[in-house]
Design an enzyme around this catalytic site. Sequence first.
Site, PDB file in Angstrom:
ATOM      1  N   ARG A 146       0.736  -1.158   0.014  1.00  0.00           N
ATOM      2  CA  ARG A 146       0.065   0.059   0.009  1.00  0.00           C
ATOM      3  C   ARG A 146       0.855   1.380   0.052  1.00  0.00           C
ATOM      4  O   ARG A 146       0.393   2.417  -0.297  1.00  0.00           O
ATOM      5  CB  ARG A 146      -0.821  -0.185   1.141  1.00  0.00           C
ATOM      6  CG  ARG A 146      -2.158  -1.110   0.764  1.00  0.00           C
ATOM      7  CD  ARG A 146      -2.854  -1.530   2.222  1.00  0.00           C
ATOM      8  NE  ARG A 146      -2.433  -2.607   2.888  1.00  0.00           N
ATOM      9  CZ  ARG A 146      -2.807  -2.996   3.810  1.00  0.00           C
ATOM     10  NH1 ARG A 146      -3.427  -2.049   4.825  1.00  0.00           N
ATOM     11  NH2 ARG A 146      -2.386  -4.187   4.478  1.00  0.00           N
ATOM     12  N   GLU A 159       1.119  -7.686  13.232  1.00  0.00           N
ATOM     13  CA  GLU A 159       0.411  -8.114  14.036  1.00  0.00           C
ATOM     14  C   GLU A 159      -0.447  -9.628  13.738  1.00  0.00           C
ATOM     15  O   GLU A 159      -0.787 -10.237  14.494  1.00  0.00           O
ATOM     16  CB  GLU A 159      -0.842  -7.191  13.715  1.00  0.00           C
ATOM     17  CG  GLU A 159      -1.080  -6.120  14.729  1.00  0.00           C
ATOM     18  CD  GLU A 159      -2.287  -5.252  14.365  1.00  0.00           C
ATOM     19  OE1 GLU A 159      -3.422  -4.954  15.207  1.00  0.00           O
ATOM     20  OE2 GLU A 159      -2.675  -4.935  13.022  1.00  0.00           O
TER      21      GLU A 159
HETATM   22  O1  LIG Z   1       2.940  -1.482  11.880  1.00  0.00           O
HETATM   23  P1  LIG Z   1       3.089  -2.948  11.512  1.00  0.00           P
HETATM   24  O2  LIG Z   1       2.365  -3.671  12.716  1.00  0.00           O
HETATM   25  O3  LIG Z   1       4.392  -3.675  10.671  1.00  0.00           O
HETATM   26  O4  LIG Z   1       2.103  -3.269  10.254  1.00  0.00           O
HETATM   27  C1  LIG Z   1       1.809  -2.278   9.213  1.00  0.00           C
HETATM   28  C2  LIG Z   1       1.971  -2.919   7.837  1.00  0.00           C
HETATM   29  O5  LIG Z   1       1.003  -4.033   7.794  1.00  0.00           O
HETATM   30  C3  LIG Z   1       0.295  -3.782   6.558  1.00  0.00           C
HETATM   31  O6  LIG Z   1       0.731  -4.388   5.606  1.00  0.00           O
HETATM   32  P2  LIG Z   1       0.505  -5.806   5.361  1.00  0.00           P
HETATM   33  O7  LIG Z   1       1.747  -6.397   6.001  1.00  0.00           O
HETATM   34  O8  LIG Z   1      -0.765  -6.345   5.631  1.00  0.00           O
HETATM   35  O9  LIG Z   1       1.017  -6.245   3.833  1.00  0.00           O
HETATM   36  P3  LIG Z   1       0.337  -5.903   2.460  1.00  0.00           P
HETATM   37  O10 LIG Z   1       0.258  -4.422   2.468  1.00  0.00           O
HETATM   38  O11 LIG Z   1       1.373  -6.581   1.428  1.00  0.00           O
HETATM   39  O12 LIG Z   1      -0.986  -6.359   2.442  1.00  0.00           O
HETATM   40  C4  LIG Z   1       0.335  -2.159   6.362  1.00  0.00           C
HETATM   41  O13 LIG Z   1       0.293  -1.866   4.894  1.00  0.00           O
HETATM   42  C5  LIG Z   1       1.590  -1.940   6.703  1.00  0.00           C
HETATM   43  O14 LIG Z   1       2.922  -2.110   5.592  1.00  0.00           O
HETATM   44  N1  LIG Z   2      -5.373  -2.968  11.542  1.00  0.00           N
HETATM   45  C1  LIG Z   2      -4.760  -3.216  10.257  1.00  0.00           C
HETATM   46  N2  LIG Z   2      -5.317  -2.569   9.226  1.00  0.00           N
HETATM   47  C2  LIG Z   2      -4.765  -2.418   8.085  1.00  0.00           C
HETATM   48  N3  LIG Z   2      -3.656  -2.903   7.845  1.00  0.00           N
HETATM   49  C3  LIG Z   2      -2.969  -3.381   8.713  1.00  0.00           C
HETATM   50  N4  LIG Z   2      -1.735  -3.894   9.042  1.00  0.00           N
HETATM   51  C4  LIG Z   2      -1.449  -4.183  10.359  1.00  0.00           C
HETATM   52  N5  LIG Z   2      -2.656  -3.987  11.045  1.00  0.00           N
HETATM   53  C5  LIG Z   2      -3.502  -3.639  10.148  1.00  0.00           C
END
Ligand SMILES: O=P(O)(O)OC[C@H]1O[C@H](OP(=O)(O)OP(=O)(O)O)[C@H](O)[C@@H]1O
Ligand SMILES: Nc1ncnc2[nH]cnc12
Length: 194
Positions: A80, A117
Site C-alpha cells: 500500500r 500483528e
Molecule cells: O506496523 P506493522 O505492525 O508492521 O503493520 C503495518 C503494515 O501492515 C500492512 O501491510 P501488510 O503486512 O498487511 O502487507 P500488504 O500491504 O502487502 O497486504 C500495512 O500496509 C503496513 O505495511
Molecule cells: N489493522 C490493520 N489494518 C490494515 N492494515 C494493517 N496492518 C497491520 N494492522 C493493520
Amino acid sequence: MREKMLEEEGGENGAVAVDPRLKAISESIRVVPHFPKPGIMFNDITTLLLHPGVFKDAVDIFVDRYRHMTISAVAGIEARGFIFGPAIALAIGAKFIPLRKPKKLPGEVISEKYVLEYGTDCLEMHVGAVQPEERVIVIDDLVATGGTLCAAIRLLERAGAEVVECACLIGLPKFKGYCRLNGKPVYVLVESRQ
Ligand SMILES: O=P(O)(O)OC[C@H]1O[C@H](OP(=O)(O)OP(=O)(O)O)[C@H](O)[C@@H]1O
Ligand SMILES: Nc1ncnc2[nH]cnc12
C-alpha cells in the site's frame, strides 16, 4: 475514526490548528472487523482511493510537508506504500524506491525480517537503489506495531541513507500523533477507530 494531527503551532499559546482535509480522509477509510484474522480491525484505504479529491488531499499534505526538506528519495513499502509513494516522489522531485516482499526484486538485494500483528514477513531493497547520505522518507498506509517501518529504516540505514521521517496515513491508537521508531520520527495523518 476521528481526524487527528497536522498540529501546527499558532499564536502565542501554541494553539493547535487541525487541517480540515483530515476529516474526509478519516471518514473515507473503511474499517473491516475480523480481517484477515479474527480480532483484527482492518483499515481499508481502497475506499479512500475511490474519492479522487480525498486521495489528492492526502498526497498533497505529505507533499507540502516534504517538498522543502531536501529529500532525494521516497521509499514505499509494498503493497500500500506503492499507492501513495510514487505520487509524493514525483511531486517533490525525488526518486521512488520500492521496498518489496521477498523474491520479487531481480538482482542483488538486502533483506530485513520483521514481526507483524498477524504473522512475520520480510522486506527487500535493491543494492544501489540509494546512495550513502541520501535523505529519504519512508511511506506506508498504516503503522500498527511499527515492525514494518523499523525493517524499512534498517534496510535504508544499512545502505548508508539518512531516514528523515516515516509517514503513514493511519496510526493505530498507540501511535497517537507524532511518535518515533528506531529514533526516527513517524508522521501520521489520522488515528484508526479501532
Ligand atoms: O506496523 P506493522 O505492525 O508492521 O503493520 C503495518 C503494515 O501492515 C500492512 O501491510 P501488510 O503486512 O498487511 O502487507 P500488504 O500491504 O502487502 O497486504 C500495512 O500496509 C503496513 O505495511
Ligand atoms: N489493522 C490493520 N489494518 C490494515 N492494515 C494493517 N496492518 C497491520 N494492522 C493493520
